[in-house]
Design an enzyme around this catalytic site. Structure first.
Site, mmCIF file in Angstrom:
data_model
loop_
_atom_site.group_PDB
_atom_site.id
_atom_site.type_symbol
_atom_site.label_atom_id
_atom_site.label_comp_id
_atom_site.label_asym_id
_atom_site.label_seq_id
_atom_site.Cartn_x
_atom_site.Cartn_y
_atom_site.Cartn_z
ATOM 1 N N TYR A 146 0.871 -1.180 0.000
ATOM 2 C CA TYR A 146 0.000 0.000 0.000
ATOM 3 C C TYR A 146 0.906 1.228 0.000
ATOM 4 C CZ TYR A 146 -3.318 3.507 1.698
ATOM 5 O OH TYR A 146 -4.075 4.642 1.839
ATOM 6 N N HIS B 62 -12.543 1.149 -3.623
ATOM 7 C CA HIS B 62 -11.770 0.431 -4.635
ATOM 8 C C HIS B 62 -12.502 -0.861 -4.983
ATOM 9 C CE1 HIS B 62 -7.718 2.505 -4.117
ATOM 10 N NE2 HIS B 62 -8.389 2.951 -3.071
#
Lengths: 316, 316
Positions: A169, A307
Site C-alpha cells: 500500500y 476500490h
DNA sequence: CATCTGATG
DNA sequence: CATCAGATG
C-alpha cells in the site's frame, strides 16, 4: 441504446457512454475527455478459465478501506468472495486494523489457514495490509526492512515455490502533496530496489494500491488532476522509474492496451455510478513471468469499498 | 398482566414492572431497588388542559444530544414536535452546534421567529443551548456574565413579561469525576447566585439538563451509582444548596411526590427499553410562582436522543 | 452506544 | 463521502 451496443469491445463512437443499467457491473469508457479509447467490459473481456491440468494460481487484491466496516456491512464477507471467485490468495490493503483486531478476523477465514497481517503502529487505524492464502508460503516478511518505512503496516511479502508475492500500500501523497517527496524519494525507490533484490532469487509479483494512475487513460479527468495526489507528473515518473523501467510489467495494461479500466472511484459525488474513476491498483510482475499471465482483470461489480478488487491468473 | 393493571397510579405490588408493550410510551417504576414507589404513567397522570381563558404558557425542554443528528434522523423534527405539543417555548441543551450551523436551522423554524443560540467556542461541537420561542422576549442574555464560565455555550436567558426563563446545561462531572470540583464550587454556585439576582426583578424559571439525579427515587440503581457523575453526594448536596435551599422548587417532584419519572437513559445496554433511567432534567421555579404550575411532566415517548423532553404548563 | 471533531483518503 | 480514532456523555 448505443452504449449497450458497444458493450463488448470496440471503439467509442461518440455515444454518451455510461454505466449500463441492465448490467451494472459493466463499466464503459467515458466519451470525454478520452474519446476514442476502447470500451472495456470486464465480463466479456475475460479469457476462458484454465483447465485443472494447467498449473496456475489465482490471486486477488483489494483495497478494502477499513476491513471492520466492510465485514460489518455484510456487503461481501471474505467467505462469499472466496465462494464466488475461488481465489488462492487474497491481498488486502487499507485494512485499518489494530493489532488487537487481527486474531478474531483470522479465525473467521475458513479454508485460508495462512494469513499474515501488518498494522500501522505509528497511527492507529491507519493503513494496514494482509495476505490471506490457501497455500502455505515458504517464508513471510513484513515491511521493507528499513525501520523508518516500516511503522505504517504497508507491505507484506510471502515467498511461494515459484515467486515472491508482495502486497503493498504505497503512501498517498496527501492533501497539498505534503507527502509527495517522501513517497517519490524514499518509499518508491526503496520498494523498487527491494523487489530487484528479491528478483535475484525468484520472480516477483507486486500487487496492491500503488496510489498512482500511470497514464492519462488511467484516470477519468487527466487535465483536472495534474496536481492531485496520485496523478502528479512526479508520481507518474516515479512509477516508471522505480517499477516499470526496472523491468516490472503492468499486467493489466499489457493485456488490455488502450482499454479503460478503473479500480477506484472516490465516494464523493457518486463517482462510481458515473465511472469517474482512477486505476490505482495493479499487478506488476517480473518480465520473466509476464508471458505466464493468463488473465489480469478488475472486478468492478464487487462493492463495499471505494476500490474494487483486481485479479491475476498466473500460470506456473 | 399485573403490570398493565397497575398502569394508572398505584403502589407497586411486587409485580415485575417493566415497559408495557401495548403502550410503549408508558414508563413504569421498577420493582427493585425502589419497591413501593408509585408507578408513574405519564399519559394518565397529566391534568386536563387549561382552557384558552386561563392565561398560561407551555414550555418544553429537551437535551437533544446533537441537534444536527436529530434533525437528520427525521425521528422528530421540531415542526412535528410543535404540531403535536403546541408549545410556546422550546429549550434545547447539547445542541452540539457550531456557530456556522445556526442560521440554517433558525430558518427552518416556522412559527417560532424568536430563537436564541449559544455555542461552545472553546470546544467545537460540544455542549450548546438554545431557546426557541413563539413569544418575543423583552431581553436576551447569553451565559452568566463570567467569561471563565461562558465559553462552553451552557446558558441562555430570556426575559418575558412575567418571568425570566433560563435554559441551562450544567457541566457533567465527567469520567473519574475530573470536573466535579469545577461543577460544585464554581458553576452551580454561580448559576444559583445569578438566579437569585434575577429573582429580585421577576420570578425565575430554570430548565434544562442539570446533570444531577437529586434523590434515590431519581435514579434506577442508586446504590451502584454513588460515585457516578450525576449522583455523587457532592452533586446532590450542591443541587440542594445552590438551587432548592435558595427557594427554587423542583416542580415535577412537588406535583408527583414518590413517583418515579426518568428523563435520561444511557444508550448502552438498551437502558431505555428496561427503564434503567435517571431524572436529570428539571423545571425549577421561584417559590412565588410554584403554585402557578398547572403541570410539570415528562414526554418519554419522544425519542431521538438519550434524554426525553420535559414540559411545564405555567399559569400567568 | 450514541454524538461530535479531526485526520486521512 | 467514506473510514478510522479519541473525547465526551
Amino acid at each position: 441504446s448505443s452504449a449497450t451496443a458497444s458493450a463488448h469491445v470496440g471503439v467509442s463512437e461518440g455515444v454518451d457512454l455510461s454505466v449500463n443499467q441492465d448490467e451494472p457491473w459493466t463499466i464503459f469508457a467515458h466519451k470525454k475527455p478520452n474519446d476514442g479509447w476502447i470500451v472495456y467490459n470486464p465480463k466479456t473481456m475475460r479469457p476462458p478459465p484454465l483447465s485443472k491440468d494447467t498449473k496456475h494460481v489465482k490471486l486477488l487484491s483489494w483495497n478494502v478501506n477499513g476491513l471492520r466496516a466492510l465485514l460489518k456491512s455484510k456487503k461481501l464477507c471474505i467467505q462469499q468472495l472466496a465462494d464466488r471467485e475461488d481465489f488462492d490468495v487474497l491481498c488486502l490493503q487499507e485494512t485499518k486494523l489494530q493489532e488487537k483486531d487481527v486474531e478474531e478476523i483470522k479465525e473467521s477465514l475458513h479454508g485460508y489457514e495462512n494469513s499474515f497481517w501488518t498494522c500501522s503502529v505509528s497511527k492507529l487505524g491507519y493503513s494496514g495490509a494482509a495476505i490471506i492464502s490457501r497455500i502455505k508460503p515458504l517464508s513471510i516478511r513484513y515491511g521493507l526492512g528499513i525501520p523508518d518505512h516500516d511503522t505504517e503496516g504497508r507491505l507484506v511479502t510471502v515467498e511461494f515455490d515459484d515467486f515472491y508475492l508482495l502486497c503493498g500500500y504505497v503512501p498517498n501523497s496527501g492533501d497539498g502533496l505534503r507527502r509527495l517527496t517522501y513517497r517519490i524519494t524514499e518509499w518508491d525507490p526503496s520498494l523498487g530496489n527491494h523487489m530487484k533484490e528479491l528478483e535475484k532469487l525468484k520472480p516477483v509479483v507486486l500487487t496492491g494500491d500503488l496510489n498512482c494512475a500511470h497514464e492519462e487513460i488511467d484516470i477519468y479527468n487527466p487535465a483536472g488532476n495534474k496536481r492531485s495526489a496520485g496523478f502528479t507528473e512526479e508520481e507518474r515518473e516515479s512509477f516508471e522509474t522505480n517499477f516499470l523501467n526496472k523491468g516490472f510489467v503492468d499486467t493489466f495494461r499489457k493485456q488490455h492496451p488502450g482499454v479503460v479500466g478503473y479500480t477506484y472511484w472516490g465516494y464523493r459525488h457518486g463517482a462510481r455510478k458515473t465511472n469517474k474513476g482512477w486505476r490505482l491498483d495493479y499487478f506488476l510482475v517480473s518480465e520473466c513471468i509476464a508471458d505466464n499471465v493468463h488473465d489480469s482483470y478488475i472486478l468492478p461489480d464487487v462493492d463495499g469499498s471505494d476500490h474494487s478488487p483486481i485479479g491475476l491468473v498466473l500460470k506456473l
